[in-house]
Design a protein around this motif. Sequence first.
Motif, mmCIF file in Angstrom:
data_model
loop_
_atom_site.group_PDB
_atom_site.id
_atom_site.type_symbol
_atom_site.label_atom_id
_atom_site.label_comp_id
_atom_site.label_asym_id
_atom_site.label_seq_id
_atom_site.Cartn_x
_atom_site.Cartn_y
_atom_site.Cartn_z
ATOM 1 N N LEU A 142 0.746 -1.214 -0.231
ATOM 2 C CA LEU A 142 0.130 0.040 0.096
ATOM 3 C C LEU A 142 0.726 1.251 -0.214
ATOM 4 N N ARG A 143 0.255 2.216 -0.547
ATOM 5 C CA ARG A 143 1.237 3.559 -0.235
ATOM 6 C C ARG A 143 0.283 4.498 0.083
ATOM 7 N N LEU A 144 0.459 5.096 1.408
ATOM 8 C CA LEU A 144 -0.147 6.324 2.089
ATOM 9 C C LEU A 144 0.170 7.606 1.582
ATOM 10 N N SER A 145 -0.618 8.636 1.390
ATOM 11 C CA SER A 145 -0.159 10.052 1.194
ATOM 12 C C SER A 145 -0.694 10.934 2.186
ATOM 13 N N CYS A 146 -0.002 11.850 2.550
ATOM 14 C CA CYS A 146 -0.470 12.875 3.388
ATOM 15 C C CYS A 146 -0.019 14.173 2.525
ATOM 16 N N THR A 147 -1.158 14.914 2.458
ATOM 17 C CA THR A 147 -1.074 16.311 1.872
ATOM 18 C C THR A 147 -1.189 17.245 2.791
ATOM 19 N N ALA A 148 -0.443 18.245 2.855
ATOM 20 C CA ALA A 148 -0.328 19.249 3.819
ATOM 21 C C ALA A 148 -0.869 20.709 3.063
ATOM 22 N N SER A 149 -1.457 21.470 4.029
ATOM 23 C CA SER A 149 -1.964 22.825 3.686
ATOM 24 C C SER A 149 -1.591 23.910 4.781
ATOM 25 N N GLY A 150 -1.550 24.972 4.336
ATOM 26 C CA GLY A 150 -1.175 26.104 5.402
ATOM 27 C C GLY A 150 0.188 26.735 5.125
ATOM 28 N N ARG A 151 1.024 26.508 5.900
ATOM 29 C CA ARG A 151 2.383 27.114 5.895
ATOM 30 C C ARG A 151 3.130 26.274 4.753
ATOM 31 N N THR A 152 4.541 27.081 4.748
ATOM 32 C CA THR A 152 5.325 26.218 3.762
ATOM 33 C C THR A 152 5.771 24.870 3.960
ATOM 34 N N PHE A 153 5.325 23.943 3.216
ATOM 35 C CA PHE A 153 5.561 22.555 3.367
ATOM 36 C C PHE A 153 7.082 22.110 3.604
ATOM 37 N N SER A 154 7.891 22.714 2.926
ATOM 38 C CA SER A 154 9.374 22.419 2.852
ATOM 39 C C SER A 154 9.973 22.905 4.341
ATOM 40 N N ASN A 155 9.254 23.568 5.166
ATOM 41 C CA ASN A 155 9.909 24.059 6.223
ATOM 42 C C ASN A 155 9.905 23.052 7.367
ATOM 43 N N TYR A 156 9.224 21.806 6.858
ATOM 44 C CA TYR A 156 8.926 21.033 8.147
ATOM 45 C C TYR A 156 9.467 19.610 8.107
ATOM 46 N N LYS A 204 4.418 19.118 -4.344
ATOM 47 C CA LYS A 204 3.029 18.791 -4.173
ATOM 48 C C LYS A 204 2.641 18.918 -2.610
ATOM 49 N N ASN A 205 3.380 19.367 -1.946
ATOM 50 C CA ASN A 205 3.183 19.393 -0.422
ATOM 51 C C ASN A 205 2.497 18.158 0.112
ATOM 52 N N THR A 206 3.286 16.838 -0.316
ATOM 53 C CA THR A 206 2.840 15.869 0.018
ATOM 54 C C THR A 206 4.002 15.015 0.621
ATOM 55 N N VAL A 207 3.662 14.020 1.335
ATOM 56 C CA VAL A 207 4.684 13.104 1.883
ATOM 57 C C VAL A 207 4.101 11.553 1.832
ATOM 58 N N TYR A 208 4.899 10.625 1.625
ATOM 59 C CA TYR A 208 4.318 9.271 1.036
ATOM 60 C C TYR A 208 4.914 8.183 1.920
ATOM 61 N N LEU A 209 4.131 7.160 2.218
ATOM 62 C CA LEU A 209 4.568 6.105 3.031
ATOM 63 C C LEU A 209 4.414 4.597 1.993
ATOM 64 N N GLN A 210 5.636 4.347 1.527
ATOM 65 C CA GLN A 210 5.300 3.122 0.693
ATOM 66 C C GLN A 210 5.477 1.969 1.541
ATOM 67 N N MET A 211 4.539 1.050 1.533
ATOM 68 C CA MET A 211 4.774 -0.067 2.334
ATOM 69 C C MET A 211 4.542 -1.403 1.750
ATOM 70 N N ASN A 212 5.600 -2.102 1.865
ATOM 71 C CA ASN A 212 5.635 -3.231 1.206
ATOM 72 C C ASN A 212 5.933 -4.501 2.115
ATOM 73 N N SER A 213 5.566 -5.712 1.424
ATOM 74 C CA SER A 213 5.508 -6.877 2.284
ATOM 75 C C SER A 213 5.045 -6.769 3.632
ATOM 76 N N LEU A 214 3.871 -6.235 3.593
ATOM 77 C CA LEU A 214 2.904 -6.156 4.818
ATOM 78 C C LEU A 214 2.485 -7.405 5.648
#
Length: 123
Positions: A18-32, A76-86
Amino acid sequence: QVQLVESGGGLVQAGGSLRLSCTASGRTFSNYYMGWFRRAPGKERGFVGGLTRSGSSTAYADSVKGRFTISRDNAKNTVYLQMNSLKPEDTAVYYCAAKVDAGLGPRPPYDYWGQGTQVTVSS
C-alpha cells in the motif's frame, strides 16, 4: 498552522503493498520535518519513520526497516509512505505529522497531526 490529510489506507493481504499519502496545507511545507506514526489496536501510538525537510535523509523504526519507504514531494506538499511486504502486525491507524524543529526520530515532538487512515492486513 499546518493541516494534514492522509489517504490511501485500506485492506490488503499479507505480503501485499500500500502507499499512503499525506497532503499538507497552510504554511510552507518544505519548512517541516515530516513523519509517520501508527497506533495498533490496544497499543500506544508509535514512530514509523521520518524524513528531513528536503527528503535527503530518513529514519525508520526497526520493525519496518527494509519494508517501508518514506518520501516527499515538496512541489505537491505531499509526503508518502510506501509499505511493502505487509504483515498482519502492521495493522493500525497511520498518522502523518509535521514539526518545525530538526530531528528524524520521534523527538523533538511533532507539532501537527493528521486524522489518520486505517490500514488492515489480513493473514
